[in-house]
Motif scaffolding. Sequence first.
Motif, mmCIF file in Angstrom:
data_model
loop_
_atom_site.group_PDB
_atom_site.id
_atom_site.type_symbol
_atom_site.label_atom_id
_atom_site.label_comp_id
_atom_site.label_asym_id
_atom_site.label_seq_id
_atom_site.Cartn_x
_atom_site.Cartn_y
_atom_site.Cartn_z
ATOM 1 N N THR A 1 0.985 -1.240 0.115
ATOM 2 C CA THR A 1 -0.380 0.161 0.265
ATOM 3 C C THR A 1 0.727 0.762 -0.378
ATOM 4 O OG1 THR A 1 -1.624 -1.110 1.473
ATOM 5 C CG2 THR A 1 -1.896 1.539 1.205
ATOM 6 N N VAL A 2 0.686 2.148 -1.541
ATOM 7 C CA VAL A 2 0.943 3.252 -0.771
ATOM 8 C C VAL A 2 1.364 4.309 0.046
ATOM 9 C CG1 VAL A 2 2.145 5.056 -2.973
ATOM 10 C CG2 VAL A 2 2.049 2.849 -3.210
ATOM 11 N N HIS A 3 1.754 5.511 0.446
ATOM 12 C CA HIS A 3 0.791 6.247 1.928
ATOM 13 C C HIS A 3 1.711 7.033 0.537
ATOM 14 C CE1 HIS A 3 -0.799 3.406 4.511
ATOM 15 N NE2 HIS A 3 0.124 2.702 4.001
ATOM 16 N N LYS A 4 1.040 8.238 0.973
ATOM 17 C CA LYS A 4 1.209 9.941 0.690
ATOM 18 C C LYS A 4 0.938 10.570 1.430
ATOM 19 C CE LYS A 4 -1.146 9.497 -4.112
ATOM 20 N NZ LYS A 4 -1.893 10.362 -5.051
ATOM 21 N N ARG A 5 2.296 11.648 2.020
ATOM 22 C CA ARG A 5 1.762 12.528 2.463
ATOM 23 C C ARG A 5 1.746 13.469 2.251
ATOM 24 N NH1 ARG A 5 6.363 12.612 7.801
ATOM 25 N NH2 ARG A 5 8.035 12.551 5.848
ATOM 26 N N PHE A 6 0.788 14.834 2.532
ATOM 27 C CA PHE A 6 1.379 16.216 1.786
ATOM 28 C C PHE A 6 2.681 17.002 2.489
ATOM 29 C CE2 PHE A 6 -0.119 20.464 1.831
ATOM 30 C CZ PHE A 6 0.148 21.243 0.147
ATOM 31 N N GLU A 7 3.427 17.047 1.127
ATOM 32 C CA GLU A 7 4.645 18.503 1.586
ATOM 33 C C GLU A 7 4.546 19.679 1.678
ATOM 34 O OE1 GLU A 7 7.083 16.589 3.359
ATOM 35 O OE2 GLU A 7 6.904 14.746 2.479
ATOM 36 N N TYR A 8 4.324 20.402 2.186
ATOM 37 C CA TYR A 8 3.478 21.688 2.396
ATOM 38 C C TYR A 8 5.040 22.558 1.558
ATOM 39 C CZ TYR A 8 5.611 22.356 7.253
ATOM 40 O OH TYR A 8 6.387 22.586 8.053
ATOM 41 N N LYS A 9 6.432 22.435 2.444
ATOM 42 C CA LYS A 9 7.132 22.935 2.344
ATOM 43 C C LYS A 9 7.841 23.338 0.975
ATOM 44 C CE LYS A 9 9.437 23.320 6.919
ATOM 45 N NZ LYS A 9 10.036 22.261 7.772
ATOM 46 N N TYR A 10 6.848 22.639 0.001
ATOM 47 C CA TYR A 10 7.248 21.842 -1.361
ATOM 48 C C TYR A 10 6.217 22.136 -2.117
ATOM 49 C CZ TYR A 10 11.629 19.894 0.860
ATOM 50 O OH TYR A 10 12.007 19.498 1.684
ATOM 51 N N SER A 11 5.527 22.865 -1.491
ATOM 52 C CA SER A 11 4.159 23.360 -1.915
ATOM 53 C C SER A 11 3.360 24.746 -2.454
ATOM 54 C CB SER A 11 3.180 22.391 -1.530
ATOM 55 O OG SER A 11 3.710 21.247 -1.817
ATOM 56 N N PHE A 12 2.338 25.103 -3.922
ATOM 57 C CA PHE A 12 2.190 26.362 -2.881
ATOM 58 C C PHE A 12 0.877 26.413 -3.966
ATOM 59 C CE2 PHE A 12 4.781 26.468 -6.770
ATOM 60 C CZ PHE A 12 3.909 27.258 -7.631
ATOM 61 N N LYS A 13 -0.242 27.176 -3.261
ATOM 62 C CA LYS A 13 -1.606 26.592 -3.403
ATOM 63 C C LYS A 13 -2.248 27.967 -3.336
ATOM 64 C CE LYS A 13 -3.622 24.562 -0.449
ATOM 65 N NZ LYS A 13 -4.684 23.391 0.167
ATOM 66 N N PRO A 14 -2.640 28.770 -4.534
ATOM 67 C CA PRO A 14 -4.168 30.154 -3.985
ATOM 68 C C PRO A 14 -5.309 29.606 -2.593
ATOM 69 C CG PRO A 14 -4.745 29.162 -5.677
ATOM 70 C CD PRO A 14 -3.870 28.216 -5.699
ATOM 71 N N PRO A 15 -5.297 30.256 -1.666
ATOM 72 C CA PRO A 15 -5.443 31.278 -1.606
ATOM 73 C C PRO A 15 -4.176 32.182 -0.992
ATOM 74 C CG PRO A 15 -7.203 31.228 -0.378
ATOM 75 C CD PRO A 15 -7.336 29.870 -0.865
ATOM 76 N N TYR A 16 -3.644 33.576 -1.124
ATOM 77 C CA TYR A 16 -2.512 33.567 -0.295
ATOM 78 C C TYR A 16 -1.143 33.412 -0.783
ATOM 79 C CZ TYR A 16 -6.806 35.440 2.269
ATOM 80 O OH TYR A 16 -7.729 36.091 2.590
ATOM 81 N N LEU A 17 -1.281 32.911 -1.792
ATOM 82 C CA LEU A 17 -0.375 32.757 -2.378
ATOM 83 C C LEU A 17 1.343 32.956 -2.162
ATOM 84 C CD1 LEU A 17 -0.220 30.308 -5.751
ATOM 85 C CD2 LEU A 17 1.806 31.912 -4.918
ATOM 86 N N ALA A 18 0.983 34.226 -2.301
ATOM 87 C CA ALA A 18 2.141 35.227 -1.892
ATOM 88 C C ALA A 18 1.434 36.392 -1.033
ATOM 89 C CB ALA A 18 2.260 35.846 -3.196
ATOM 90 N N GLN A 19 2.665 36.294 0.082
ATOM 91 C CA GLN A 19 2.444 37.242 1.094
ATOM 92 C C GLN A 19 2.155 38.626 0.461
ATOM 93 O OE1 GLN A 19 2.289 35.998 3.832
ATOM 94 N NE2 GLN A 19 2.294 34.018 2.559
ATOM 95 N N LYS A 20 2.303 39.864 1.568
ATOM 96 C CA LYS A 20 2.310 40.915 1.565
ATOM 97 C C LYS A 20 2.806 41.191 0.630
ATOM 98 C CE LYS A 20 -1.522 41.682 5.051
ATOM 99 N NZ LYS A 20 -2.442 42.516 5.942
ATOM 100 N N ASP A 21 4.321 40.923 1.387
ATOM 101 C CA ASP A 21 5.799 41.413 0.841
ATOM 102 C C ASP A 21 6.157 40.994 -0.938
ATOM 103 O OD1 ASP A 21 6.286 39.062 1.388
ATOM 104 O OD2 ASP A 21 8.143 39.601 2.615
ATOM 105 N N GLY A 22 5.050 40.131 -1.418
ATOM 106 C CA GLY A 22 4.961 38.862 -2.733
ATOM 107 C C GLY A 22 6.095 38.345 -2.711
ATOM 108 N N THR A 23 6.359 37.534 -1.764
ATOM 109 C CA THR A 23 7.849 35.927 -1.337
ATOM 110 C C THR A 23 6.604 35.299 -1.124
ATOM 111 O OG1 THR A 23 7.519 36.529 0.387
ATOM 112 C CG2 THR A 23 9.744 37.498 -0.430
ATOM 113 N N VAL A 24 6.884 34.338 -2.201
ATOM 114 C CA VAL A 24 6.527 32.556 -1.866
ATOM 115 C C VAL A 24 6.871 31.984 -0.649
ATOM 116 C CG1 VAL A 24 5.319 30.784 -2.983
ATOM 117 C CG2 VAL A 24 5.636 32.941 -4.481
ATOM 118 N N PRO A 25 6.232 31.753 0.110
ATOM 119 C CA PRO A 25 6.968 30.150 2.059
ATOM 120 C C PRO A 25 7.832 29.309 0.901
ATOM 121 C CG PRO A 25 4.120 31.461 2.085
ATOM 122 C CD PRO A 25 4.977 31.506 0.917
ATOM 123 N N PHE A 26 8.736 29.254 1.358
ATOM 124 C CA PHE A 26 9.694 27.949 0.819
ATOM 125 C C PHE A 26 10.016 27.803 -0.607
ATOM 126 C CE2 PHE A 26 6.597 26.603 4.780
ATOM 127 C CZ PHE A 26 7.120 26.848 4.966
#
Length: 504
Positions: free
Chosen positions: A24-49
């Motif tokens: 059985t293949v288990h998946k684990r979401f890796e938030y440090k290697y992902s980006f998605k809306p809303p608030y994809l970019a911060q107020k200063d224009g950077t994208v986390p990680f």
Amino acid sequence: MFSIKLGLLLCTVISVFVSINTQTVHKRFEYKYSFKPPYLAQKDGTVPFWEYGGNAIASGESVRLAPSLRSQKGAIWTKQPINFDWWEVDIMFKITGRGRIGADGLAFWYTTQRGDYTGEVFGSSDRWNGLAVIFDSFDNDNKHNNPYIMAVLNDGTRNFDHKSDGTTQLLSGCLRDFRNKPFPTRARIEYYLNTLTVYFHNGMTTNEADYELCFRAENVALPRGGYFGLSAATGGLADDHDVIHLLTSSLHSTQQQGGQQISNDEQQKLSQEYQEYQKKLEQQKVDYRKEHPDEVRDKEGEFDDWFESDGQRELRQIFQGQGQIHDILRDLNKKVDEVIGKQMNSLSMLTAVYSQSQGQPIQPGQAPMQMPALPIGRQDWDTLVANNQLMINTIAELKGFIIDVSRKSDSLLAAGGGGAAAGAAVNPQFLNDIRDSVNHVKQTVAGVAQRLTATPQVAAQAACPNISCVSTTMLLMVVTAQLGVMFLYTLYKERKEAQAKKFF
């Protein structure tokens, strides 16, 4: 003994294969290697990680890697390398442009080192070490095989062959169209047990499970600890290259020590704590609404009329389309009614003409008789049309002769005005010209009458019934009367001019 050993060996091999296939293949979401809306970019224009550069622009809803301008390049890369071996990446993107052909394309990268932000290969560096999944939208080799999705492996020693669109270097690929779709297109790239699989969503529906297999390649060895990246570039032609999200999941089998292993007691304890926290949060919301009823009411209904949900937008578009269809059908109904009315009027007129030609006059209060089916044959109608055209041509010739006679009369009056004033007599040359013109008109009318009488009797009756058409004798009498009136008017005019000159 040998057969027993062989049977045991086969059973062992089969059990190993079954155990591998049933993992059985288990998946684990890796938030440090992902980006998605809303608030994809911060107020200063950077994208986390993540880090982006070149002509890339990050907003709260997407990352535009390359805008629809010429010679634009941009890329976005993870700040940290991945710390797992097997992974799955889901990319949602839109490539749109006003041109029939787009350029240049978008690429997903897994490399040991982060590439440039304005590189030569779809906005990234050449001679990379790792994997590139390229969405190529421009046909450089003129083989009409674009847009194309392909995977290219490189060990850091080869340059990408742009002239052949990388066909000599690709690992595998598929021909898919991903430009100007009504919904965002998606690609799911899976690397598990040295097998690379790419699935593609064509963006024609909103069903998230509507994927199709693009290609699968086995025995693919990628270096460990690589970086994820996305890049895009434009050339002489340009498209907007927008990435809406990139979701990364690490893949682990039951035999791997992937992630923390939590016992059943700990899972039950954590779920109970989570439920208690949810109940406490709901109770706090209820208490706050009771203490601040006006503020909550204002905040809840402040922007309700300003925005619409996706369902409301789709319903509005459906109703607008139905309204336009209804208007078009109403206009078509009006036009059809007009055509039917004109056909009924034409049919009633033809019925009246046919009834009168058969000697059955229609009474004022009597309904018109129905015309029999096809009272006149196709050949008769053709003859009728030919006779009508002959009559039109003859009338045109008569008109020309009459104009010529009038012109000659005016010229003769102008030339012989002095003699008429002295002797109050008509010029003999003028009378001879008028006589010749009248004789010529009579000959022309006689020829026309002969041609008309030479046509079949049925066509003559169909073309011109006795009750409404003019006979040849009547036509000659009218023409002769007109010529006589013109002759008398000319004499009268000459005498008046002669008398006027005598007084002077």
